[in-house]
Design a protein around this motif. Structure first.
Motif, PDB file in Angstrom:
ATOM      1  N   UNK A  60      40.432  29.524  22.123  1.00  0.00           N
ATOM      2  CA  UNK A  60      39.391  29.468  23.146  1.00  0.00           C
ATOM      3  C   UNK A  60      39.996  29.517  24.544  1.00  0.00           C
ATOM      4  N   UNK A  61      41.085  28.791  24.765  1.00  0.00           N
ATOM      5  CA  UNK A  61      41.723  28.793  26.083  1.00  0.00           C
ATOM      6  C   UNK A  61      42.403  30.128  26.366  1.00  0.00           C
ATOM      7  N   UNK A  62      42.930  30.762  25.317  1.00  0.00           N
ATOM      8  CA  UNK A  62      43.497  32.099  25.487  1.00  0.00           C
ATOM      9  C   UNK A  62      42.412  33.080  25.911  1.00  0.00           C
ATOM     10  N   UNK A  63      41.240  32.954  25.306  1.00  0.00           N
ATOM     11  CA  UNK A  63      40.111  33.790  25.719  1.00  0.00           C
ATOM     12  C   UNK A  63      39.788  33.549  27.190  1.00  0.00           C
ATOM     13  N   UNK A  64      39.884  32.289  27.629  1.00  0.00           N
ATOM     14  CA  UNK A  64      39.610  31.977  29.031  1.00  0.00           C
ATOM     15  C   UNK A  64      40.540  32.715  29.973  1.00  0.00           C
ATOM     16  N   UNK A  65      41.812  32.832  29.609  1.00  0.00           N
ATOM     17  CA  UNK A  65      42.748  33.579  30.446  1.00  0.00           C
ATOM     18  C   UNK A  65      42.405  35.072  30.443  1.00  0.00           C
ATOM     19  N   UNK A  66      41.973  35.585  29.293  1.00  0.00           N
ATOM     20  CA  UNK A  66      41.532  36.985  29.242  1.00  0.00           C
ATOM     21  C   UNK A  66      40.314  37.196  30.136  1.00  0.00           C
ATOM     22  N   UNK A  67      39.368  36.250  30.074  1.00  0.00           N
ATOM     23  CA  UNK A  67      38.166  36.364  30.900  1.00  0.00           C
ATOM     24  C   UNK A  67      38.507  36.317  32.384  1.00  0.00           C
ATOM     25  N   UNK A  96      31.670  29.688  16.470  1.00  0.00           N
ATOM     26  CA  UNK A  96      32.546  30.734  15.932  1.00  0.00           C
ATOM     27  C   UNK A  96      33.966  30.588  16.473  1.00  0.00           C
ATOM     28  N   UNK A  97      34.101  30.256  17.761  1.00  0.00           N
ATOM     29  CA  UNK A  97      35.429  30.103  18.341  1.00  0.00           C
ATOM     30  C   UNK A  97      36.135  28.889  17.776  1.00  0.00           C
ATOM     31  N   UNK A  98      35.399  27.815  17.549  1.00  0.00           N
ATOM     32  CA  UNK A  98      36.009  26.626  16.952  1.00  0.00           C
ATOM     33  C   UNK A  98      36.413  26.892  15.494  1.00  0.00           C
ATOM     34  N   UNK A 103      40.954  27.857  11.741  1.00  0.00           N
ATOM     35  CA  UNK A 103      41.755  28.736  10.876  1.00  0.00           C
ATOM     36  C   UNK A 103      43.170  28.856  11.426  1.00  0.00           C
ATOM     37  N   UNK A 104      43.267  28.965  12.746  1.00  0.00           N
ATOM     38  CA  UNK A 104      44.595  29.064  13.364  1.00  0.00           C
ATOM     39  C   UNK A 104      45.409  27.794  13.096  1.00  0.00           C
ATOM     40  N   UNK A 105      44.782  26.646  13.288  1.00  0.00           N
ATOM     41  CA  UNK A 105      45.480  25.382  13.047  1.00  0.00           C
ATOM     42  C   UNK A 105      45.943  25.285  11.603  1.00  0.00           C
ATOM     43  N   UNK A 106      45.077  25.672  10.669  1.00  0.00           N
ATOM     44  CA  UNK A 106      45.445  25.619   9.255  1.00  0.00           C
ATOM     45  C   UNK A 106      46.619  26.550   8.962  1.00  0.00           C
ATOM     46  N   UNK A 107      46.578  27.757   9.544  1.00  0.00           N
ATOM     47  CA  UNK A 107      47.666  28.703   9.342  1.00  0.00           C
ATOM     48  C   UNK A 107      48.975  28.188   9.926  1.00  0.00           C
ATOM     49  N   UNK A 108      48.895  27.592  11.106  1.00  0.00           N
ATOM     50  CA  UNK A 108      50.099  27.082  11.752  1.00  0.00           C
ATOM     51  C   UNK A 108      50.718  25.947  10.945  1.00  0.00           C
ATOM     52  N   UNK A 109      49.888  25.009  10.500  1.00  0.00           N
ATOM     53  CA  UNK A 109      50.411  23.900   9.699  1.00  0.00           C
ATOM     54  C   UNK A 109      50.940  24.399   8.355  1.00  0.00           C
ATOM     55  N   UNK A 110      50.316  25.454   7.832  1.00  0.00           N
ATOM     56  CA  UNK A 110      50.826  26.046   6.604  1.00  0.00           C
ATOM     57  C   UNK A 110      52.229  26.597   6.784  1.00  0.00           C
ATOM     58  N   UNK A 111      52.466  27.243   7.915  1.00  0.00           N
ATOM     59  CA  UNK A 111      53.801  27.783   8.217  1.00  0.00           C
ATOM     60  C   UNK A 111      54.815  26.657   8.369  1.00  0.00           C
ATOM     61  N   UNK A 112      54.430  25.586   9.068  1.00  0.00           N
ATOM     62  CA  UNK A 112      55.330  24.443   9.217  1.00  0.00           C
ATOM     63  C   UNK A 112      55.635  23.814   7.860  1.00  0.00           C
ATOM     64  N   UNK A 113      54.618  23.744   7.005  1.00  0.00           N
ATOM     65  CA  UNK A 113      54.836  23.207   5.666  1.00  0.00           C
ATOM     66  C   UNK A 113      55.782  24.070   4.854  1.00  0.00           C
ATOM     67  N   UNK A 114      55.643  25.381   4.992  1.00  0.00           N
ATOM     68  CA  UNK A 114      56.532  26.297   4.282  1.00  0.00           C
ATOM     69  C   UNK A 114      57.970  26.141   4.766  1.00  0.00           C
ATOM     70  N   UNK A 115      58.144  25.948   6.080  1.00  0.00           N
ATOM     71  CA  UNK A 115      59.496  25.789   6.616  1.00  0.00           C
ATOM     72  C   UNK A 115      60.158  24.521   6.092  1.00  0.00           C
ATOM     73  N   UNK A 116      59.329  23.511   5.767  1.00  0.00           N
ATOM     74  CA  UNK A 116      59.875  22.246   5.280  1.00  0.00           C
ATOM     75  C   UNK A 116      60.557  22.389   3.923  1.00  0.00           C
TER      76      UNK A 116
END
Length: 258
Positions: A60-67, A96-98, A103-116
């Motif tokens: 959402x904040x990234x969209x704000x910079x685009x706007x 929709x943005x939330x 989804x982004x948060x879940x994906x990011x934590x999934x990557x961190x979990x995989x790195x562990x």
């Protein structure tokens, strides 16, 4: 909405556009990027769920910079509230943005979990919560493997979310579909995005070398210490300013606003 395939040289044009647009309204964009970072920092300070909340808010904040960039391109001064555009256009787009952020948060934590898997979670702990990053820790084979695993995992995640906030907000694309369209756009325009990445890498390195040169010229290491952080933040603000142009050229049909 239609995907456009752009020439490779467009990647460098995106870099130039981000820099020149930033300097049209430097105080506005610097202030907005400070608000961006402050919002993320405040969210991360919350107990238990702070990091997750910050990750949810990032699209959402990234969209704000685009706007804000879109406002400047159209000749308007980007006001502070533009940073929260995602939450000012009705309940449907806010939800929709939330969802996209979740989804982004879940994906990011999934990557961190995989790195562990590679180092027992040492890299993830330091990355998420801070800590002493000693040479011994960095040289550890497990830590290096975890770092590379996280880097390689984050690449497709960033590609899926690169255009997604704009597609969800301006094109009314469903969050999950926006991830697919964004990934396809990045893959189909791979050469342009490669030059875009290399261009920004050159800008960041050039700025660092310039600061170090000036510091050496005056014989004062303190100049470099004092200038590197503000210079890096300014470069980061320019980078976020440039993101709108990648979306515009990949998806906006000629004749549409922006």
């Amino acid at each position: 909405m239609k995907l456009h395939i752009v020439p490779a040289r467009t990647g460098l044009a995106w870099v130039r556009s981000g820099i020149t647009t930033f300097w049209r309204q430097p105080l506005a964009f610097a202030g907005l990027f400070f608000m961006f970072m402050a919002s993320m920092s405040v969210a991360m300070m919350l107990p238990f769920l702070g990091i997750a909340l910050a990750l949810v808010l990032l699209p959402a904040l990234t969209l704000g910079m685009m706007a804000a960039t879109r406002e400047a391109v159209d000749g308007r001064f980007p006001m502070p509230l533009v940073l929260f555009t995602a939450f000012r256009e009705g309940k449907a787009r806010t939800v929709a943005m939330l969802q996209l952020g979740a989804i982004y948060a879940a994906g990011f934590f999934g990557i961190m979990g995989f790195s562990a898997v590679f180092d027992g979670g040492e890299f993830a702990r330091i990355y998420l919560f801070g800590g002493a990053l000693t040479p011994e820790v960095m040289k550890a084979p497990g830590f290096q493997a975890a770092m590379w695993a996280a880097t390689l995992g984050y690449l497709p995640l960033s590609m899926m979310f690169w255009h997604a906030p704009a597609l969800v907000h301006w094109e009314r694309v469903a969050p999950v579909k926006s991830l697919f369209f964004s990934l396809v756009a990045c893959v189909r325009n791979f050469k342009a995005f490669m030059l875009y990445t290399l261009g920004w890498l050159a800008v960041f390195i050039g700025a660092g070398v310039t600061v170090m040169f000036v510091s050496g010229l005056f014989g004062s290491p303190g100049i470099a210490t004092a200038a590197l952080v503000p210079a890096a933040l300014m470069m980061a603000a320019m980078f976020f300013t440039s993101m709108w142009f990648t979306v515009r050229d990949c998806f906006i049909t000629p004749g549409e606003p922006g």
